[in-house]
Design an enzyme around this catalytic site. Structure first.
Site, PDB file in Angstrom:
ATOM      1  N   LYS A 195     -78.622  17.394 -21.359  1.00  0.00           N
ATOM      2  CA  LYS A 195     -79.241  17.796 -19.422  1.00  0.00           C
ATOM      3  C   LYS A 195     -79.955  18.422 -19.303  1.00  0.00           C
ATOM      4  O   LYS A 195     -80.112  19.536 -19.760  1.00  0.00           O
ATOM      5  CB  LYS A 195     -77.644  18.531 -19.008  1.00  0.00           C
ATOM      6  CG  LYS A 195     -77.861  18.783 -17.044  1.00  0.00           C
ATOM      7  CD  LYS A 195     -76.036  19.565 -16.792  1.00  0.00           C
ATOM      8  CE  LYS A 195     -76.981  19.651 -15.555  1.00  0.00           C
ATOM      9  NZ  LYS A 195     -75.211  19.785 -15.127  1.00  0.00           N
ATOM     10  N   LYS A 248     -79.391  13.596 -17.727  1.00  0.00           N
ATOM     11  CA  LYS A 248     -79.738  13.563 -16.320  1.00  0.00           C
ATOM     12  C   LYS A 248     -81.004  14.514 -16.348  1.00  0.00           C
ATOM     13  O   LYS A 248     -80.734  15.915 -17.865  1.00  0.00           O
ATOM     14  CB  LYS A 248     -78.431  14.324 -16.100  1.00  0.00           C
ATOM     15  CG  LYS A 248     -78.389  14.793 -14.506  1.00  0.00           C
ATOM     16  CD  LYS A 248     -77.315  15.735 -14.739  1.00  0.00           C
ATOM     17  CE  LYS A 248     -77.046  16.194 -13.048  1.00  0.00           C
ATOM     18  NZ  LYS A 248     -75.929  17.463 -12.683  1.00  0.00           N
TER      19      LYS A 248
END
Length: 326
Positions: A195, A248
């Site tokens: 992330k 992400k």
């Protein structure tokens, strides 16, 4: 004149021929649909920075869940927006927290839906960070204790998958141990393994009311310039017991999706995040792009890059468009 060259266009001559040799297929089964659930009554309020995405109160949620299932989407992820916040995000792990209530209702209405729970503290803390603050710094280890409590409470409410998004070191190991100790040995963990500290999250922070009140998240989310670090992060989560790995954001990180897919044998998720969604919406509203075409192209690209599943706010629209194609 003797001339030989490859005639690749032979396999593109008709739509039927192109369908016959197509390598990557997109299907509603690939989608995970994010839901934002708020407290209150009779709330269905569009999020200004995310056209077509809404805040729902519990009493307005059933119709949305029914629509999701009718479109053939088999999974959703629940994000909660509480009324009350505090320093330790206690509403995140409250037995009757907004996510816990939503999960119970969703599993009652549609038990076959794979219902995931976002496991983080940022929406629930008054400072907007994903963990406990100690002397102005997000403290890693004390944050793990609260994340474990949150995961266990979500599993107890009926969550099929725990999806921790906090990026604390050791969060998968702590949550896996906590779930097992509480008897939830069959509840999988979909780790937000990779992330990045991205500018693509802006509309989500508007939706989740989770903007940090000081500083930023760069001490725990990843530097967008780093590739090898992504593999180290993913490897740690695999060793700690993750069942699925997420990258992400998605659009600017297709190379990372492919790296994770090639290096690990777990299912890979890609999060087509709010900024990516809203950029397409804004351009489509101005007539600059064809929303249907560009959305399906992007989602197909994510799957081609290696994503086995895609978290996307476009899930309902994409499912409708795919039915039209069929």
């Amino acid at each position: 004149m003797s001339l030989y060259f490859q005639r690749h266009r032979r396999l593109r001559t008709t739509a039927a021929m192109r369908n016959l040799v197509r390598e990557t297929y997109l299907h509603p089964n690939d989608f995970i649909y994010p839901l934002f659930v708020v407290e209150g009554n009779n709330v269905k309020q569009e999020i200004s920075s995310m056209p077509g995405v809404f805040h729902y109160s519990l009493d307005r949620l059933e119709q949305e869940v029914q629509e999701v299932t009718e479109l053939g989407i088999q999974s959703l992820i629940v994000f909660g927006v509480p009324n009350e916040k505090d320093a330790c995000g206690s509403e995140a792990y409250a037995e009757n927290g907004i996510v816990q209530q939503a999960i119970r209702k969703i599993k009652g209405w549609s038990p076959e839906l794979v219902t995931m729970a976002d496991t983080c503290l940022c929406q629930y803390t008054e400072h907007g960070h994903c963990g406990m603050i100690h002397e102005g710094y997000v403290d890693n280890d004390s944050s793990l204790e609260l994340l474990v409590k949150t995961a266990v409470s979500q599993a107890a409410a009926g969550a099929d998958v725990i999806a921790p998004s906090n990026m604390m070191d050791g969060f998968v190991a702590a949550i896996r141990h906590g779930l097992d100790e509480a008897g939830f040995i069959n509840t999988p963990v979909m780790s937000y393994a990779v992330k990045y500290a991205s500018q693509f999250y802006g509309p989500f922070r508007d939706a989740a009311h989770s903007t940090p009140q000081f500083g930023d998240r760069k001490t725990y989310q990843m530097d967008p310039a780093n590739r090898r670090e992504a593999l180290r992060e993913a490897a740690s989560d695999v060793q700690e017991g993750a069942d699925m790995l997420m990258v992400k954001p998605a659009m600017a990180y297709m190379d990372i999706i492919r790296e994770v897919k090639d290096n690990f044998d777990l299912p890979v998720a890609a999060y087509n995040v709010s900024g990516e969604y809203s950029m397409i919406k804004a351009a489509a509203e101005r007539g600059w792009v064809d929303e249907k075409g560009i959305t399906l192209e992007l989602l197909t690209g994510l799957k081609r890059a290696g994503a086995d599943m895609i978290l996307t706010y476009s899930a309902k629209d994409a499912a409708r468009w795919l039915k039209e194609i069929d």
